[in-house]
Design a protein around this motif. Structure first.
Motif, PDB file in Angstrom:
ATOM      1  N   ASP A  57      29.541  -2.882  18.847  1.00  0.00           N
ATOM      2  CA  ASP A  57      28.875  -3.121  20.123  1.00  0.00           C
ATOM      3  C   ASP A  57      27.479  -2.506  20.204  1.00  0.00           C
ATOM      4  O   ASP A  57      26.823  -2.596  21.225  1.00  0.00           O
ATOM      5  CB  ASP A  57      29.738  -2.609  21.282  1.00  0.00           C
ATOM      6  N   GLY A  58      27.031  -1.868  19.116  1.00  0.00           N
ATOM      7  CA  GLY A  58      25.678  -1.334  19.105  1.00  0.00           C
ATOM      8  C   GLY A  58      25.592   0.136  19.366  1.00  0.00           C
ATOM      9  O   GLY A  58      24.530   0.736  19.195  1.00  0.00           O
ATOM     10  N   GLY A  59      26.663   0.792  19.794  1.00  0.00           N
ATOM     11  CA  GLY A  59      26.594   2.211  20.090  1.00  0.00           C
ATOM     12  C   GLY A  59      26.248   3.039  18.874  1.00  0.00           C
ATOM     13  O   GLY A  59      25.399   3.946  18.942  1.00  0.00           O
ATOM     14  N   PHE A  60      26.851   2.756  17.766  1.00  0.00           N
ATOM     15  CA  PHE A  60      26.568   3.495  16.543  1.00  0.00           C
ATOM     16  C   PHE A  60      25.126   3.281  16.109  1.00  0.00           C
ATOM     17  O   PHE A  60      24.421   4.224  15.749  1.00  0.00           O
ATOM     18  CB  PHE A  60      27.533   3.050  15.446  1.00  0.00           C
ATOM     19  N   TRP A  61      24.680   2.040  16.160  1.00  0.00           N
ATOM     20  CA  TRP A  61      23.323   1.741  15.686  1.00  0.00           C
ATOM     21  C   TRP A  61      22.258   2.279  16.633  1.00  0.00           C
ATOM     22  O   TRP A  61      21.182   2.683  16.189  1.00  0.00           O
ATOM     23  CB  TRP A  61      23.174   0.233  15.488  1.00  0.00           C
ATOM     24  N   LYS A  62      22.544   2.302  17.906  1.00  0.00           N
ATOM     25  CA  LYS A  62      21.584   2.889  18.853  1.00  0.00           C
ATOM     26  C   LYS A  62      21.451   4.386  18.615  1.00  0.00           C
ATOM     27  O   LYS A  62      20.332   4.930  18.616  1.00  0.00           O
ATOM     28  CB  LYS A  62      22.051   2.621  20.286  1.00  0.00           C
ATOM     29  N   ASN A  63      22.570   5.064  18.421  1.00  0.00           N
ATOM     30  CA  ASN A  63      22.509   6.493  18.115  1.00  0.00           C
ATOM     31  C   ASN A  63      21.819   6.758  16.788  1.00  0.00           C
ATOM     32  O   ASN A  63      21.081   7.741  16.650  1.00  0.00           O
ATOM     33  CB  ASN A  63      23.929   7.079  18.077  1.00  0.00           C
ATOM     34  N   LYS A  66      18.000   6.301  17.417  1.00  0.00           N
ATOM     35  CA  LYS A  66      17.348   7.233  18.327  1.00  0.00           C
ATOM     36  C   LYS A  66      17.512   8.695  17.914  1.00  0.00           C
ATOM     37  O   LYS A  66      16.575   9.483  18.040  1.00  0.00           O
ATOM     38  CB  LYS A  66      17.891   7.036  19.738  1.00  0.00           C
ATOM     39  N   LYS A  67      18.718   9.074  17.414  1.00  0.00           N
ATOM     40  CA  LYS A  67      18.997  10.487  17.187  1.00  0.00           C
ATOM     41  C   LYS A  67      19.405  10.818  15.764  1.00  0.00           C
ATOM     42  O   LYS A  67      19.738  11.972  15.472  1.00  0.00           O
ATOM     43  CB  LYS A  67      20.096  10.955  18.151  1.00  0.00           C
ATOM     44  N   GLY A  68      19.369   9.853  14.887  1.00  0.00           N
ATOM     45  CA  GLY A  68      19.615  10.154  13.488  1.00  0.00           C
ATOM     46  C   GLY A  68      21.053   9.876  13.060  1.00  0.00           C
ATOM     47  O   GLY A  68      21.970   9.706  13.870  1.00  0.00           O
ATOM     48  N   GLU A  69      21.241   9.861  11.750  1.00  0.00           N
ATOM     49  CA  GLU A  69      22.528   9.478  11.175  1.00  0.00           C
ATOM     50  C   GLU A  69      23.618  10.501  11.448  1.00  0.00           C
ATOM     51  O   GLU A  69      24.766  10.134  11.740  1.00  0.00           O
ATOM     52  CB  GLU A  69      22.371   9.272   9.668  1.00  0.00           C
ATOM     53  N   ASP A  70      23.300  11.777  11.338  1.00  0.00           N
ATOM     54  CA  ASP A  70      24.327  12.801  11.546  1.00  0.00           C
ATOM     55  C   ASP A  70      24.898  12.737  12.964  1.00  0.00           C
ATOM     56  O   ASP A  70      26.112  12.844  13.158  1.00  0.00           O
ATOM     57  CB  ASP A  70      23.745  14.193  11.276  1.00  0.00           C
ATOM     58  N   PHE A  71      24.014  12.571  13.941  1.00  0.00           N
ATOM     59  CA  PHE A  71      24.482  12.478  15.328  1.00  0.00           C
ATOM     60  C   PHE A  71      25.312  11.221  15.542  1.00  0.00           C
ATOM     61  O   PHE A  71      26.369  11.258  16.189  1.00  0.00           O
ATOM     62  CB  PHE A  71      23.284  12.483  16.281  1.00  0.00           C
ATOM     63  N   ALA A  72      24.842  10.091  14.987  1.00  0.00           N
ATOM     64  CA  ALA A  72      25.567   8.829  15.155  1.00  0.00           C
ATOM     65  C   ALA A  72      26.956   8.913  14.533  1.00  0.00           C
ATOM     66  O   ALA A  72      27.942   8.442  15.106  1.00  0.00           O
ATOM     67  CB  ALA A  72      24.776   7.688  14.527  1.00  0.00           C
TER      68      ALA A  72
END
Length: 220
Positions: A57-63, A66-72
């Motif tokens: 749904d885009g939540g992972f890709w938005k994170n 915006k905030k980098g791979e570790d945060f996502a």
């Protein structure tokens, strides 16, 4: 609203069971067993669906943007039993060993989860298929019972062979009532399982492509 008398409900159920003959018992057992497996499969499906939806749904890709791979990935780990999370974790765990190692790990996880997803589905389908067959068996048994009474007592008293007709009709009805909803639920679940597998795998391939396209990790 008047309270329901549990004893009367139980007595009514037992009365139906006795009037339906011996075939009605295995129909009920088979039907409830199929529904138990179906509910267990739905619970497992929704458990896997959580992480996959987070990826789709885009939540992972938005994170990620915006905030980098570790945060996502940390946010995604909240769905640690999700399908997409399991595949994405393989990408992170084996990325230093190269794309071949990552793909092999993803294929192994995909095969393992697919087996778990399809577990019990054949049994559920068998339960749905056998219920009307048992109902047909009950119909035959009821008609045999009816003709035996006719042979012994003739047509003078219809009450004597009414039990046989009741047995035939009740078992047929019970077999169909058990089979139709179970088969509909099975078909819906099978379609959803196929969809979640396709979506999770496509998102995992997208994440794999992102990791190696970015060139962030040195291949040993």
């Amino acid at each position: 609203m008047p309270a329901v008398d549990q004893n009367s409900v139980l007595e009514a159920a037992m009365s139906i069971l006795f009037r339906g003959g011996w075939v009605l018992a295995p129909i009920f057992v088979l039907g409830w067993f199929g529904w138990f497996l179906m509910l267990e499969r739905y619970a497992y499906y929704f458990m896997l669906r959580g992480g996959s939806v987070n990826g789709v749904d885009g939540g992972f890709w938005k994170n990620l943007e915006k905030k980098g791979e570790d945060f996502a990935f940390e946010k995604l780990s909240h769905h640690r039993f999700g399908y997409f999370y399991a595949l994405a974790r393989d990408v992170r765990n084996y990325r230093d060993k190269g794309p071949i190692a990552v793909r092999n790990a993803m294929e192994e996880t995909r095969h393992r989860i697919s087996l778990n997803l399809s577990r019990s589905l054949k049994t559920i389908s068998t339960c749905a298929a056998l219920s009307p067959m048992l109902g047909l068996l009950g119909t035959v048994s009821g008609m045999v019972h009816t003709f035996e009474n006719i042979k012994l007592f003739g047509f003078g008293n219809p009450v004597l062979f009414a039990d046989g007709i009741s047995e035939a009709l009740l078992t047929t009805q019970a077999g169909l009532l058990m089979s139709f909803p179970l088969m509909l639920a099975y078909n819906f679940l099978a379609g959803r399982v196929e969809k979640i597998e396709e979506l999770a795998w496509s998102e995992a391939l997208k994440y794999e492509s992102y990791v190696f396209k970015e060139g962030k990790f040195e291949v040993k």
